[in-house]
Design an enzyme around this catalytic site. Structure first.
Site, PDB file in Angstrom:
ATOM      1  N   ASP A   1     -10.868  12.405  22.344  1.00 18.83           N
ATOM      2  CA  ASP A   1      -9.243  12.528  22.332  1.00 18.83           C
ATOM      3  C   ASP A   1      -8.718  13.331  23.604  1.00 18.83           C
ATOM      4  OD1 ASP A   1      -9.494  14.403  20.563  1.00 18.83           O
ATOM      5  OD2 ASP A   1      -7.912  13.787  19.162  1.00 18.83           O
ATOM      6  N   GLU A   2      -9.833  14.078  23.507  1.00 21.53           N
ATOM      7  CA  GLU A   2      -9.671  15.399  24.880  1.00 21.53           C
ATOM      8  C   GLU A   2      -9.698  15.564  25.995  1.00 21.53           C
ATOM      9  OE1 GLU A   2     -12.155  19.172  23.603  1.00 21.53           O
ATOM     10  OE2 GLU A   2     -11.889  17.990  21.694  1.00 21.53           O
TER      11      GLU A   2
ATOM     12  N   ALA B   1     -24.521  14.081  23.280  1.00 22.02           N
ATOM     13  CA  ALA B   1     -23.561  15.325  24.201  1.00 22.02           C
ATOM     14  C   ALA B   1     -23.831  16.591  23.740  1.00 22.02           C
ATOM     15  CB  ALA B   1     -22.538  14.278  23.959  1.00 22.02           C
TER      16      ALA B   1
ATOM     17  N   ARG C   1      -4.280  19.445  15.697  1.00 16.56           N
ATOM     18  CA  ARG C   1      -5.339  18.316  15.859  1.00 16.56           C
ATOM     19  C   ARG C   1      -4.847  16.703  14.643  1.00 16.56           C
ATOM     20  NH1 ARG C   1      -5.391  21.109  19.773  1.00 16.56           N
ATOM     21  NH2 ARG C   1      -7.049  21.858  20.428  1.00 16.56           N
TER      22      ARG C   1
ATOM     23  N   ASP D   1     -33.263  11.777  19.738  1.00 15.46           N
ATOM     24  CA  ASP D   1     -32.518  12.409  20.256  1.00 15.46           C
ATOM     25  C   ASP D   1     -33.304  13.962  20.239  1.00 15.46           C
ATOM     26  OD1 ASP D   1     -29.380  13.764  18.057  1.00 15.46           O
ATOM     27  OD2 ASP D   1     -31.160  14.880  18.781  1.00 15.46           O
TER      28      ASP D   1
ATOM     29  N   LYS E   1     -17.005  14.611  29.764  1.00 18.78           N
ATOM     30  CA  LYS E   1     -16.825  13.249  28.487  1.00 18.78           C
ATOM     31  C   LYS E   1     -16.296  11.852  29.173  1.00 18.78           C
ATOM     32  CE  LYS E   1     -17.573  12.606  24.985  1.00 18.78           C
ATOM     33  NZ  LYS E   1     -18.981  12.284  24.805  1.00 18.78           N
TER      34      LYS E   1
ATOM     35  N   ILE F   1      -8.816  32.668  14.164  1.00 12.79           N
ATOM     36  CA  ILE F   1      -7.838  31.571  14.549  1.00 12.79           C
ATOM     37  C   ILE F   1      -7.401  32.040  15.806  1.00 12.79           C
ATOM     38  CG2 ILE F   1      -5.919  30.899  13.979  1.00 12.79           C
ATOM     39  CD1 ILE F   1      -6.493  30.669  11.358  1.00 12.79           C
TER      40      ILE F   1
ATOM     41  N   LEU G   1     -24.239   8.574  21.128  1.00  9.09           N
ATOM     42  CA  LEU G   1     -23.397   9.743  21.171  1.00  9.09           C
ATOM     43  C   LEU G   1     -23.828  10.682  21.620  1.00  9.09           C
ATOM     44  CD1 LEU G   1     -23.350   6.916  18.125  1.00  9.09           C
ATOM     45  CD2 LEU G   1     -21.673   9.437  17.559  1.00  9.09           C
TER      46      LEU G   1
ATOM     47  N   TYR H   1     -15.869  20.642  28.442  1.00  6.15           N
ATOM     48  CA  TYR H   1     -16.497  19.752  28.152  1.00  6.15           C
ATOM     49  C   TYR H   1     -15.448  18.182  28.160  1.00  6.15           C
ATOM     50  CZ  TYR H   1     -16.531  17.073  23.590  1.00  6.15           C
ATOM     51  OH  TYR H   1     -16.140  15.877  22.609  1.00  6.15           O
TER      52      TYR H   1
HETATM   53  P1  NAD Z   1     -23.177  17.347  18.202  1.00  8.89           P
HETATM   54  O1  NAD Z   1     -22.878  18.477  18.849  1.00  8.89           O
HETATM   55  O2  NAD Z   1     -22.789  17.548  16.386  1.00  8.89           O
HETATM   56  O3  NAD Z   1     -24.580  16.171  17.821  1.00  8.89           O
HETATM   57  C1  NAD Z   1     -24.806  16.110  19.496  1.00  8.89           C
HETATM   58  C2  NAD Z   1     -26.318  15.156  19.630  1.00  8.89           C
HETATM   59  O4  NAD Z   1     -26.652  15.161  21.154  1.00  8.89           O
HETATM   60  C3  NAD Z   1     -27.440  16.396  18.744  1.00  8.89           C
HETATM   61  O5  NAD Z   1     -28.317  15.431  17.713  1.00  8.89           O
HETATM   62  C4  NAD Z   1     -28.407  16.669  20.294  1.00  8.89           C
HETATM   63  O6  NAD Z   1     -29.332  16.960  19.433  1.00  8.89           O
HETATM   64  C5  NAD Z   1     -28.305  15.440  20.846  1.00  8.89           C
HETATM   65  N1  NAD Z   1     -28.295  15.401  22.151  1.00  8.89           N
HETATM   66  C6  NAD Z   1     -27.846  16.598  23.164  1.00  8.89           C
HETATM   67  N2  NAD Z   1     -28.095  16.476  24.306  1.00  8.89           N
HETATM   68  C7  NAD Z   1     -28.943  15.424  23.984  1.00  8.89           C
HETATM   69  C8  NAD Z   1     -29.824  15.180  25.673  1.00  8.89           C
HETATM   70  N3  NAD Z   1     -29.775  15.690  26.453  1.00  8.89           N
HETATM   71  N4  NAD Z   1     -30.401  13.820  25.197  1.00  8.89           N
HETATM   72  C9  NAD Z   1     -30.964  13.817  23.396  1.00  8.89           C
HETATM   73  N5  NAD Z   1     -30.014  13.861  22.740  1.00  8.89           N
HETATM   74  C10 NAD Z   1     -29.483  14.761  23.310  1.00  8.89           C
HETATM   75  O7  NAD Z   1     -21.964  16.120  18.380  1.00  8.89           O
HETATM   76  P2  NAD Z   1     -21.269  15.663  17.717  1.00  8.89           P
HETATM   77  O8  NAD Z   1     -20.288  16.003  16.900  1.00  8.89           O
HETATM   78  O9  NAD Z   1     -21.836  15.013  16.428  1.00  8.89           O
HETATM   79  O10 NAD Z   1     -20.834  14.418  18.066  1.00  8.89           O
HETATM   80  C11 NAD Z   1     -20.918  12.814  18.527  1.00  8.89           C
HETATM   81  C12 NAD Z   1     -20.272  12.840  19.810  1.00  8.89           C
HETATM   82  O11 NAD Z   1     -19.072  11.724  19.374  1.00  8.89           O
HETATM   83  C13 NAD Z   1     -20.115  13.619  20.901  1.00  8.89           C
HETATM   84  O12 NAD Z   1     -20.466  12.259  22.438  1.00  8.89           O
HETATM   85  C14 NAD Z   1     -18.930  14.186  20.490  1.00  8.89           C
HETATM   86  O13 NAD Z   1     -17.839  14.051  22.557  1.00  8.89           O
HETATM   87  C15 NAD Z   1     -18.174  12.413  20.319  1.00  8.89           C
HETATM   88  N6  NAD Z   1     -16.846  13.362  19.560  1.00  8.89           N
HETATM   89  C16 NAD Z   1     -17.425  14.341  18.612  1.00  8.89           C
HETATM   90  C17 NAD Z   1     -16.041  14.675  18.109  1.00  8.89           C
HETATM   91  C18 NAD Z   1     -15.862  15.241  17.335  1.00  8.89           C
HETATM   92  O14 NAD Z   1     -15.014  16.298  16.481  1.00  8.89           O
HETATM   93  N7  NAD Z   1     -16.898  16.161  16.631  1.00  8.89           N
HETATM   94  C19 NAD Z   1     -14.512  13.758  18.072  1.00  8.89           C
HETATM   95  C20 NAD Z   1     -14.864  12.280  18.635  1.00  8.89           C
HETATM   96  C21 NAD Z   1     -15.550  12.464  19.820  1.00  8.89           C
END
Ligand code: NAD
Length: 360
Positions: free
Chosen positions: A134-135, A82, A230, A32, A170, A222, A80, A166
Protein backbone atom coordinates in the site's frame (compact mmCIF):
# COMPACT_ATOMS: atom_id res chain seq x y z
CA UNK A 1 -0.71 -27.12 -9.89
CA UNK A 2 2.90 -26.02 -9.64
CA UNK A 3 3.53 -22.67 -7.98
CA UNK A 4 6.78 -20.82 -8.59
CA UNK A 5 7.20 -18.48 -5.63
CA UNK A 6 9.93 -15.83 -5.73
CA UNK A 7 11.21 -14.55 -2.39
CA UNK A 8 9.90 -17.68 -0.67
CA UNK A 9 12.62 -17.60 2.00
CA UNK A 10 11.47 -14.17 3.22
CA UNK A 11 8.89 -13.23 5.83
CA UNK A 12 5.70 -13.30 3.72
CA UNK A 13 6.91 -15.72 1.02
CA UNK A 14 7.69 -18.39 3.61
CA UNK A 15 4.20 -17.96 5.13
CA UNK A 16 2.68 -18.44 1.65
CA UNK A 17 4.73 -21.60 1.07
CA UNK A 18 3.83 -23.07 4.47
CA UNK A 19 0.17 -22.27 3.72
CA UNK A 20 0.21 -24.00 0.31
CA UNK A 21 2.14 -27.09 1.41
CA UNK A 22 0.11 -27.54 4.62
CA UNK A 23 -3.37 -26.83 3.23
CA UNK A 24 -3.41 -27.89 -0.44
CA UNK A 25 -2.10 -30.65 -2.76
CA UNK A 26 -0.15 -28.21 -4.90
CA UNK A 27 3.63 -28.18 -5.43
CA UNK A 28 5.93 -25.25 -4.77
CA UNK A 29 9.24 -24.19 -6.28
CA UNK A 30 10.84 -21.58 -4.03
CA UNK A 31 13.11 -19.27 -6.05
CA UNK A 32 15.18 -17.05 -3.77
CA UNK A 33 18.57 -15.36 -3.90
CA UNK A 34 18.96 -15.66 -0.10
CA UNK A 35 19.90 -12.06 0.61
CA UNK A 36 20.31 -11.03 4.26
CA UNK A 37 16.46 -11.20 4.49
CA UNK A 38 16.11 -14.72 3.11
CA UNK A 39 16.29 -17.56 5.60
CA UNK A 40 15.56 -21.19 4.75
CA UNK A 41 15.08 -21.88 8.44
CA UNK A 42 11.65 -20.24 8.01
CA UNK A 43 10.69 -23.33 5.97
CA UNK A 44 12.13 -26.11 8.15
CA UNK A 45 8.64 -27.43 8.98
CA UNK A 46 7.91 -28.26 5.30
CA UNK A 47 11.33 -28.53 3.64
CA UNK A 48 11.29 -32.36 3.53
CA UNK A 49 7.92 -32.46 1.79
CA UNK A 50 8.05 -34.06 -1.72
CA UNK A 51 5.98 -31.19 -3.11
CA UNK A 52 8.58 -28.57 -2.13
CA UNK A 53 11.76 -27.63 -4.08
CA UNK A 54 14.25 -24.83 -3.51
CA UNK A 55 16.24 -23.05 -6.25
CA UNK A 56 18.76 -20.40 -5.26
CA UNK A 57 18.62 -17.74 -7.98
CA UNK A 58 18.59 -14.00 -8.57
CA UNK A 59 15.52 -12.68 -10.40
CA UNK A 60 17.86 -10.40 -12.37
CA UNK A 61 19.65 -13.44 -13.87
CA UNK A 62 17.75 -14.13 -17.08
CA UNK A 63 19.49 -17.33 -18.16
CA UNK A 64 19.11 -18.89 -14.70
CA UNK A 65 15.39 -17.99 -14.71
CA UNK A 66 14.97 -19.52 -18.19
CA UNK A 67 16.59 -22.73 -16.97
CA UNK A 68 14.28 -22.89 -13.89
CA UNK A 69 11.13 -22.30 -15.98
CA UNK A 70 12.23 -24.96 -18.48
CA UNK A 71 12.99 -27.49 -15.76
CA UNK A 72 9.95 -26.98 -13.50
CA UNK A 73 7.21 -25.83 -15.92
CA UNK A 74 5.18 -23.79 -13.39
CA UNK A 75 1.44 -23.02 -13.70
CA UNK A 76 1.27 -20.01 -11.37
CA UNK A 77 3.92 -17.44 -10.49
CA UNK A 78 3.66 -15.59 -7.19
CA UNK A 79 6.25 -12.83 -7.21
CA UNK A 80 7.32 -11.70 -3.74
CA UNK A 81 11.12 -11.32 -4.15
CA UNK A 82 12.07 -7.75 -3.33
CA UNK A 83 14.25 -5.51 -1.26
CA UNK A 84 11.69 -4.57 1.37
CA UNK A 85 13.14 -2.32 4.08
CA UNK A 86 12.36 1.41 3.69
CA UNK A 87 15.31 2.60 5.80
CA UNK A 88 17.76 0.58 3.74
CA UNK A 89 16.26 2.10 0.56
CA UNK A 90 16.99 5.58 1.93
CA UNK A 91 20.60 4.65 2.80
CA UNK A 92 21.23 2.94 -0.56
CA UNK A 93 18.53 2.78 -3.26
CA UNK A 94 20.59 0.91 -5.85
CA UNK A 95 19.65 -2.66 -4.80
CA UNK A 96 16.00 -1.58 -4.74
CA UNK A 97 16.12 -0.35 -8.32
CA UNK A 98 17.96 -3.48 -9.38
CA UNK A 99 15.81 -6.16 -7.71
CA UNK A 100 12.42 -4.47 -7.54
CA UNK A 101 12.42 -2.91 -11.02
CA UNK A 102 15.02 -4.68 -13.20
CA UNK A 103 14.36 -8.01 -11.48
CA UNK A 104 10.58 -7.73 -11.99
CA UNK A 105 11.14 -6.78 -15.64
CA UNK A 106 13.48 -9.77 -16.16
CA UNK A 107 11.04 -12.15 -14.51
CA UNK A 108 8.14 -10.78 -16.58
CA UNK A 109 10.08 -11.29 -19.81
CA UNK A 110 11.17 -14.84 -19.00
CA UNK A 111 7.66 -15.75 -17.80
CA UNK A 112 6.06 -14.22 -20.93
CA UNK A 113 8.36 -16.14 -23.30
CA UNK A 114 7.57 -19.35 -21.40
CA UNK A 115 3.80 -18.62 -21.41
CA UNK A 116 3.84 -17.95 -25.16
CA UNK A 117 5.05 -21.49 -25.79
CA UNK A 118 2.44 -23.22 -23.60
CA UNK A 119 -0.36 -25.24 -25.18
CA UNK A 120 -3.75 -23.53 -25.19
CA UNK A 121 -5.19 -25.12 -22.06
CA UNK A 122 -2.19 -24.34 -19.88
CA UNK A 123 -1.84 -20.90 -21.45
CA UNK A 124 -5.42 -20.05 -20.44
CA UNK A 125 -4.87 -21.23 -16.87
CA UNK A 126 -1.47 -19.54 -16.36
CA UNK A 127 -1.27 -16.65 -13.85
CA UNK A 128 1.40 -14.13 -12.86
CA UNK A 129 0.55 -12.70 -9.44
CA UNK A 130 2.61 -9.68 -8.43
CA UNK A 131 2.68 -8.94 -4.68
CA UNK A 132 2.92 -5.25 -3.82
CA UNK A 133 2.39 -2.78 -1.02
CA UNK A 134 0.00 0.00 0.00
CA UNK A 135 3.05 2.28 0.24
CA UNK A 136 2.74 2.90 -3.54
CA UNK A 137 -0.25 5.17 -2.76
CA UNK A 138 1.69 7.64 -0.57
CA UNK A 139 -0.06 8.72 2.60
CA UNK A 140 -3.62 9.50 3.71
CA UNK A 141 -4.98 12.43 5.75
CA UNK A 142 -4.11 12.07 9.45
CA UNK A 143 -6.65 12.66 12.28
CA UNK A 144 -4.45 15.46 13.64
CA UNK A 145 -4.98 17.37 10.36
CA UNK A 146 -8.74 16.99 9.80
CA UNK A 147 -11.76 15.62 11.66
CA UNK A 148 -12.95 13.38 8.83
CA UNK A 149 -9.45 11.99 8.06
CA UNK A 150 -10.39 8.43 9.04
CA UNK A 151 -13.03 8.30 6.29
CA UNK A 152 -10.23 8.25 3.69
CA UNK A 153 -8.93 4.80 2.77
CA UNK A 154 -6.79 3.42 -0.07
CA UNK A 155 -8.97 1.73 -2.69
CA UNK A 156 -7.95 -0.10 -5.86
CA UNK A 157 -8.52 3.21 -7.71
CA UNK A 158 -6.32 5.42 -5.54
CA UNK A 159 -3.63 7.07 -7.65
CA UNK A 160 0.04 6.32 -7.05
CA UNK A 161 2.15 8.81 -5.08
CA UNK A 162 5.09 6.89 -3.60
CA UNK A 163 7.30 8.71 -1.08
CA UNK A 164 10.41 6.57 -0.50
CA UNK A 165 12.89 4.88 -2.85
CA UNK A 166 11.35 1.57 -1.71
CA UNK A 167 7.76 2.54 -2.52
CA UNK A 168 8.81 4.22 -5.80
CA UNK A 169 10.57 1.00 -6.86
CA UNK A 170 7.48 -1.06 -5.98
CA UNK A 171 5.24 1.42 -7.85
CA UNK A 172 7.49 1.05 -10.91
CA UNK A 173 7.20 -2.72 -10.76
CA UNK A 174 3.38 -2.48 -10.49
CA UNK A 175 3.35 -0.29 -13.64
CA UNK A 176 5.51 -2.81 -15.52
CA UNK A 177 3.15 -5.64 -14.58
CA UNK A 178 0.08 -3.66 -15.76
CA UNK A 179 1.86 -2.77 -19.02
CA UNK A 180 2.64 -6.45 -19.68
CA UNK A 181 -1.06 -7.23 -19.24
CA UNK A 182 -2.25 -4.44 -21.51
CA UNK A 183 0.43 -4.70 -24.20
CA UNK A 184 0.99 -8.45 -24.42
CA UNK A 185 -2.23 -9.82 -22.90
CA UNK A 186 -0.01 -11.49 -20.28
CA UNK A 187 -2.35 -12.80 -17.50
CA UNK A 188 -1.36 -10.79 -14.43
CA UNK A 189 -2.97 -9.93 -11.09
CA UNK A 190 -1.71 -7.44 -8.50
CA UNK A 191 -2.28 -7.19 -4.76
CA UNK A 192 -1.41 -4.18 -2.59
CA UNK A 193 -1.26 -5.01 1.08
CA UNK A 194 -0.81 -3.07 4.31
CA UNK A 195 1.88 -3.72 6.95
CA UNK A 196 2.31 -7.35 7.93
CA UNK A 197 3.44 -8.73 11.26
CA UNK A 198 3.83 -12.20 12.75
CA UNK A 199 6.33 -15.07 13.15
CA UNK A 200 9.66 -15.07 11.22
CA UNK A 201 9.65 -11.28 10.75
CA UNK A 202 13.23 -10.07 10.29
CA UNK A 203 14.25 -8.21 13.48
CA UNK A 204 15.03 -4.90 11.78
CA UNK A 205 11.28 -4.24 11.47
CA UNK A 206 9.32 -2.42 14.18
CA UNK A 207 7.44 -5.23 15.95
CA UNK A 208 10.22 -7.85 16.29
CA UNK A 209 12.77 -5.12 17.03
CA UNK A 210 10.67 -3.83 19.90
CA UNK A 211 10.07 -7.30 21.35
CA UNK A 212 13.74 -8.27 21.25
CA UNK A 213 15.06 -4.94 22.49
CA UNK A 214 12.57 -4.99 25.38
CA UNK A 215 13.65 -8.47 26.45
CA UNK A 216 17.27 -7.26 26.54
CA UNK A 217 16.37 -4.06 28.44
CA UNK A 218 17.40 -1.89 25.47
CA UNK A 219 15.76 1.30 24.19
CA UNK A 220 12.57 0.95 22.16
CA UNK A 221 13.12 3.47 19.35
CA UNK A 222 10.08 5.27 17.93
CA UNK A 223 10.30 7.65 15.01
CA UNK A 224 9.18 11.18 15.96
CA UNK A 225 6.08 11.28 18.19
CA UNK A 226 5.02 7.79 17.12
CA UNK A 227 1.72 9.09 15.79
CA UNK A 228 2.17 7.55 12.31
CA UNK A 229 -0.75 5.22 11.58
CA UNK A 230 -0.43 1.82 9.91
CA UNK A 231 -3.08 -0.80 9.14
CA UNK A 232 -1.67 -4.08 10.54
CA UNK A 233 -2.37 -7.51 9.07
CA UNK A 234 -1.27 -10.86 10.54
CA UNK A 235 1.05 -12.52 8.00
CA UNK A 236 -0.89 -15.79 7.85
CA UNK A 237 -4.06 -13.88 6.95
CA UNK A 238 -2.10 -12.24 4.14
CA UNK A 239 -0.80 -15.64 2.93
CA UNK A 240 -4.35 -16.98 2.82
CA UNK A 241 -5.54 -13.92 0.86
CA UNK A 242 -2.68 -14.24 -1.63
CA UNK A 243 -3.50 -17.89 -2.30
CA UNK A 244 -7.14 -16.93 -2.95
CA UNK A 245 -6.14 -14.19 -5.38
CA UNK A 246 -3.64 -16.41 -7.24
CA UNK A 247 -6.17 -19.23 -7.67
CA UNK A 248 -9.57 -17.47 -7.79
CA UNK A 249 -8.80 -13.85 -8.67
CA UNK A 250 -9.82 -12.37 -12.01
CA UNK A 251 -7.02 -11.77 -14.51
CA UNK A 252 -6.18 -8.09 -14.90
CA UNK A 253 -7.62 -7.14 -11.51
CA UNK A 254 -6.00 -5.50 -8.51
CA UNK A 255 -7.02 -6.40 -4.95
CA UNK A 256 -6.22 -4.36 -1.86
CA UNK A 257 -5.56 -6.44 1.26
CA UNK A 258 -5.70 -5.05 4.79
CA UNK A 259 -6.70 -5.88 8.32
CA UNK A 260 -8.87 -2.87 9.32
CA UNK A 261 -6.46 -2.48 12.22
CA UNK A 262 -5.35 1.13 12.22
CA UNK A 263 -2.91 1.78 15.07
CA UNK A 264 -0.35 4.48 15.77
CA UNK A 265 3.20 3.21 16.14
CA UNK A 266 3.09 4.29 19.78
CA UNK A 267 -0.05 2.20 20.37
CA UNK A 268 1.66 -0.83 18.79
CA UNK A 269 4.73 -0.48 21.00
CA UNK A 270 2.64 0.11 24.14
CA UNK A 271 0.54 -2.99 23.38
CA UNK A 272 3.68 -5.11 23.01
CA UNK A 273 4.98 -3.75 26.34
CA UNK A 274 1.71 -4.64 28.09
CA UNK A 275 1.79 -8.21 26.74
CA UNK A 276 5.45 -8.58 27.77
CA UNK A 277 4.69 -7.21 31.25
CA UNK A 278 2.21 -10.07 31.59
CA UNK A 279 4.09 -12.92 29.83
CA UNK A 280 7.71 -12.09 30.65
CA UNK A 281 7.71 -9.78 33.68
CA UNK A 282 11.03 -8.06 34.08
CA UNK A 283 13.03 -9.12 37.13
CA UNK A 284 15.21 -5.98 37.29
CA UNK A 285 14.15 -2.54 38.54
CA UNK A 286 12.09 -1.88 35.42
CA UNK A 287 8.47 -1.12 36.38
CA UNK A 288 7.14 -1.60 32.88
CA UNK A 289 8.77 -2.29 29.50
CA UNK A 290 7.11 0.93 28.32
CA UNK A 291 9.69 2.91 30.31
CA UNK A 292 12.23 1.86 27.63
CA UNK A 293 10.40 3.83 24.91
CA UNK A 294 12.60 6.56 23.36
CA UNK A 295 11.75 8.93 20.55
CA UNK A 296 14.31 9.22 17.72
CA UNK A 297 14.55 11.69 14.82
CA UNK A 298 11.83 10.97 12.30
CA UNK A 299 12.58 9.23 9.00
CA UNK A 300 12.84 11.67 6.05
CA UNK A 301 9.69 11.67 3.90
CA UNK A 302 7.88 9.51 6.47
CA UNK A 303 4.29 8.74 5.43
CA UNK A 304 1.86 9.63 8.22
CA UNK A 305 -1.04 7.29 7.63
CA UNK A 306 -1.90 4.15 5.62
CA UNK A 307 -5.27 2.40 5.73
CA UNK A 308 -6.76 -0.10 3.31
CA UNK A 309 -10.31 -0.52 2.06
CA UNK A 310 -10.41 -4.31 1.62
CA UNK A 311 -14.08 -4.44 0.53
CA UNK A 312 -13.35 -5.80 -2.94
CA UNK A 313 -11.40 -8.91 -1.90
CA UNK A 314 -13.96 -9.50 0.86
CA UNK A 315 -16.92 -9.40 -1.52
CA UNK A 316 -15.43 -11.02 -4.61
CA UNK A 317 -13.20 -13.67 -3.05
CA UNK A 318 -14.93 -14.08 0.29
CA UNK A 319 -11.76 -13.32 2.26
CA UNK A 320 -11.53 -11.79 5.68
CA UNK A 321 -8.74 -11.88 8.25
CA UNK A 322 -9.01 -14.50 10.97
CA UNK A 323 -6.95 -12.52 13.50
CA UNK A 324 -7.78 -9.23 15.18
CA UNK A 325 -4.79 -7.07 16.06
CA UNK A 326 -5.17 -8.09 19.70
CA UNK A 327 -5.10 -11.86 18.97
CA UNK A 328 -2.37 -11.59 16.30
CA UNK A 329 0.00 -9.48 18.34
CA UNK A 330 -0.32 -11.81 21.33
CA UNK A 331 0.51 -14.81 19.08
CA UNK A 332 3.46 -12.89 17.67
CA UNK A 333 4.93 -11.95 21.06
CA UNK A 334 4.53 -15.57 22.20
CA UNK A 335 6.29 -16.80 19.03
CA UNK A 336 9.28 -14.53 19.66
CA UNK A 337 9.42 -15.58 23.30
CA UNK A 338 9.49 -19.24 22.23
CA UNK A 339 11.91 -18.80 19.31
CA UNK A 340 14.73 -16.75 20.68
CA UNK A 341 17.32 -19.07 19.13
CA UNK A 342 15.93 -18.28 15.66
CA UNK A 343 16.30 -14.59 16.52
CA UNK A 344 19.87 -15.02 17.71
CA UNK A 345 20.87 -16.90 14.56
CA UNK A 346 19.28 -14.25 12.34
CA UNK A 347 20.89 -11.47 14.35
CA UNK A 348 24.31 -13.09 14.12
CA UNK A 349 24.03 -12.63 10.37
CA UNK A 350 24.19 -9.35 8.59
CA UNK A 351 22.14 -7.27 11.00
CA UNK A 352 23.59 -4.20 12.76
CA UNK A 353 22.01 -3.77 16.17
CA UNK A 354 23.34 -0.26 16.57
CA UNK A 355 21.26 1.00 13.67
CA UNK A 356 17.77 2.04 14.73
CA UNK A 357 16.26 0.64 11.56
CA UNK A 358 12.52 0.44 11.90
CA UNK A 359 10.08 -0.49 9.13
CA UNK A 360 6.87 1.30 9.96
P1 NAD B 1 11.52 -9.95 2.94
O1 NAD B 1 12.57 -8.88 2.84
O2 NAD B 1 11.30 -10.62 4.26
O3 NAD B 1 11.82 -11.11 1.88
C1 NAD B 1 12.25 -10.84 0.57
C2 NAD B 1 12.81 -12.14 -0.01
O4 NAD B 1 13.22 -11.87 -1.36
C3 NAD B 1 14.04 -12.65 0.73
O5 NAD B 1 13.93 -14.04 0.96
C4 NAD B 1 15.19 -12.36 -0.22
O6 NAD B 1 16.26 -13.30 -0.13
C5 NAD B 1 14.49 -12.44 -1.59
N1 NAD B 1 15.18 -11.65 -2.62
C6 NAD B 1 15.60 -10.36 -2.52
N2 NAD B 1 16.21 -9.99 -3.68
C7 NAD B 1 16.13 -11.06 -4.52
C8 NAD B 1 16.55 -11.28 -5.85
N3 NAD B 1 17.20 -10.33 -6.55
N4 NAD B 1 16.29 -12.48 -6.43
C9 NAD B 1 15.65 -13.45 -5.73
N5 NAD B 1 15.26 -13.30 -4.46
C10 NAD B 1 15.48 -12.11 -3.85
O7 NAD B 1 10.19 -9.28 2.41
P2 NAD B 1 8.68 -9.53 2.84
O8 NAD B 1 8.35 -8.64 3.98
O9 NAD B 1 8.44 -11.00 2.96
O10 NAD B 1 7.91 -8.97 1.57
C11 NAD B 1 7.62 -9.80 0.44
C12 NAD B 1 6.92 -9.00 -0.63
O11 NAD B 1 5.71 -8.44 -0.10
C13 NAD B 1 7.74 -7.80 -1.13
O12 NAD B 1 7.54 -7.70 -2.52
C14 NAD B 1 7.15 -6.61 -0.41
O13 NAD B 1 7.27 -5.44 -1.19
C15 NAD B 1 5.69 -7.04 -0.28
N6 NAD B 1 4.98 -6.47 0.88
C16 NAD B 1 5.51 -6.55 2.15
C17 NAD B 1 4.78 -6.05 3.23
C18 NAD B 1 5.30 -6.16 4.65
O14 NAD B 1 4.69 -5.59 5.57
N7 NAD B 1 6.39 -6.87 4.91
C19 NAD B 1 3.53 -5.46 3.02
C20 NAD B 1 3.02 -5.40 1.71
C21 NAD B 1 3.75 -5.93 0.67
Amino acid sequence: MKFLITGGAGFIGSAVIRHIINNTDNSVINLDKLTYAGNLENLLSISNNDRYTFEQADICDRSRLEQIFKQHKPDIIMHLAAESHVDRSIDGPSEFIQTNIVGTYTLLEVARAYWNELDNGRKQAFRFHHISTDEVFGDLPHPSDSTNALEHLFTENTSYEPSSPYSASKASSDHLVRAWLRTYGFPTLITNCSNNYGPYHFPEKLIPLVILNALEGKDLPIYGQGDQIRDWLYVEDHAHALYKVATKGKVGETYNIGGHNEKTNLQVVQTICEILNELAPNSSDLVSYASLITHVTDRPGHDRRYAIDATKIGKELNWKPAETFESGIRKTVLWYLNNQQWCQRVLNGNYRRDRLGVKI
